[in-house]
Scaffold this active site. Structure first.
Site, mmCIF file in Angstrom:
data_model
loop_
_atom_site.group_PDB
_atom_site.id
_atom_site.type_symbol
_atom_site.label_atom_id
_atom_site.label_comp_id
_atom_site.label_asym_id
_atom_site.label_seq_id
_atom_site.Cartn_x
_atom_site.Cartn_y
_atom_site.Cartn_z
ATOM 1 N N GLY A 145 0.761 -1.371 0.006
ATOM 2 C CA GLY A 145 0.022 0.022 0.088
ATOM 3 C C GLY A 145 0.788 1.291 -0.094
ATOM 4 N N LEU A 179 1.451 3.493 -1.991
ATOM 5 C CA LEU A 179 0.854 4.808 -2.776
ATOM 6 C C LEU A 179 -0.332 5.291 -1.930
ATOM 7 C CD1 LEU A 179 1.646 3.862 -6.487
ATOM 8 C CD2 LEU A 179 3.115 5.069 -4.860
ATOM 9 N N ILE A 189 -0.975 -1.764 -5.633
ATOM 10 C CA ILE A 189 -1.891 -2.526 -6.736
ATOM 11 C C ILE A 189 -1.707 -1.686 -7.898
ATOM 12 C CG2 ILE A 189 -4.002 -1.474 -6.056
ATOM 13 C CD1 ILE A 189 -5.145 -4.458 -6.439
ATOM 14 N N TYR A 206 -14.706 -2.119 9.463
ATOM 15 C CA TYR A 206 -13.602 -1.666 9.617
ATOM 16 C C TYR A 206 -12.938 -1.928 10.891
ATOM 17 C CZ TYR A 206 -9.800 1.871 9.324
ATOM 18 O OH TYR A 206 -8.582 2.436 9.350
HETATM 19 C C1 AKB Z 1 -10.524 6.281 8.932
HETATM 20 O O1 AKB Z 1 -11.271 7.521 8.954
HETATM 21 O O2 AKB Z 1 -11.241 5.215 8.594
HETATM 22 C C2 AKB Z 1 -9.015 6.177 9.303
HETATM 23 C C3 AKB Z 1 -9.036 5.737 10.726
HETATM 24 C C4 AKB Z 1 -9.246 6.635 11.909
HETATM 25 O O3 AKB Z 1 -8.557 4.698 10.981
HETATM 26 N N1 AKB Z 1 -8.593 7.470 9.089
#
Ligand code: AKB
Length: 315
Positions: A8, A10, A35, A141
């Site tokens: 990652g 870039l 990538i 996430y």
């Molecule tokens: C996001 O906002 O997803 C990122 C983080 C805080 O992990 N910047």
């Protein structure tokens, strides 16, 4: 001297980390991968290879070919994109991580990957969030980040891989723009202030999140990777932060330098919900005690530097 493979390269962090590490460890000692090839300085100035991190064989072969002893795994989808494409996020964020960890295990490499304030959730204490606390994130996430923290711990205890990592707050930089994050507004606001003297925020007033200027983030990675392993009790998920502010506070700071600047609000429900589930501010005591983390930039100092550098870049 370390020989480092960066995935990652870039992206927002990689674009600056590769250059900084090349200046410390030597150009040929930092192998940038991504990538895509965007023809930037990172691609042209030193070794660069195309790598999709879901391709385990290619990752292993590249690490072997360049005889690396360190892997910095940065390739990942950020929070807002991951929320739009959860399955892709799982496959890329977790698949890429396990491939990178396996390469590190097989080739006996030191390993870094970032976690995030996104590893916390609505039931986490919101203010001065402790290092060790409740982690029940409600975003894909966040699920990826908590799983990643645990997986890195596992590779250390089970296989002895020297895994290390931090929980990054929102990162702010004038070099490469972030993409698909929730904290990205705090970068866009500076661009819009310089270009148009106005900014419409998708994050509502009164929403506090931790942030950090990129030079501090780069130093944190390098310092943690150089730290004495015997002093690390947490290893993979150190809380680090430099400041915490809400949109109206960063706007007020910008206004000190651009008096005509105005902020307005058009809240994006998806990103606002993510921000609401994250801490207001986190406690970085463990990072300070275990490897001497410190941040040089607060909101005031960062704003002066960002505006000066962006005026030069955009004009
Ligand atoms: C996001 O906002 O997803 C990122 C983080 C805080 O992990 N910047």
């Amino acid at each position: 001297m370390k020989k480092i493979l960066v995935t990652g390269s870039l992206g927002q962090i990689g674009s600056e980390l590769v250059t900084k590490m090349r200046s410390i460890y030597g150009t040929d000692h930092v192998i940038a991968t991504d990538i895509r090839d965007n023809g930037s300085e990172v691609v042209k100035a030193g070794p660069f290879e195309i790598l999709d991190v879901t391709d385990a064989t290619k990752m292993y072969n590249l690490a072997k070919k360049y005889e690396v002893d360190t892997i910095i795994h940065l390739a990942a989808l950020l929070s807002a994109t991951a929320e739009k494409k959860p399955l892709l996020a799982w496959n890329l964020n977790m698949g890429g991580l396990v491939n990178a960890l396996e390469t590190a295990r097989e080739l006996n490499c030191q390993f870094f990957t970032p976690s995030s304030i996104g590893a916390f959730g609505p039931s986490t204490p919101k203010d001065n969030t402790p290092q060790d606390t409740i982690q029940r994130p409600t975003t894909m996430y966040g699920v990826n980040k908590v799983s990643g923290e645990l997986l890195c711990d596992y590779y250390f205890t089970k296989f002895g891989v020297d895994t290390r990592g931090v929980r990054f707050p929102g990162l702010i930089s004038y070099v490469a723009e972030p993409g698909g994050g929730t904290t990205d507004y705090a970068v866009e606001i500076y661009y819009e202030a310089v270009k148009n003297k106005r900014f419409t925020s998708y994050i509502d007033k009164g929403t506090y999140m931790d942030m950090m200027y990129m030079p501090d983030a780069l130093n944190a990675i390098i310092d943690l990777m150089e730290a004495d392993s015997t002093k690390l009790k947490h290893r993979n998920a150190f809380n680090i932060t430099a400041m915490s502010f809400a949109p109206e506070e960063i706007a007020a700071e910008i206004k000190k330098h651009i008096p005509e600047f105005e902020i307005s609000y058009n809240v994006d429900p998806v990103r606002q919900a993510i921000a609401n589930s994250w801490p207001n501010s986190i406690d970085a005591t463990a990072a300070k005690e275990e490897w001497g983390f410190k941040a040089e930039y607060n909101l005031e100092k960062m704003t002066i530097d960002m505006l000066e550098k962006l005026k030069r870049k955009l004009n």
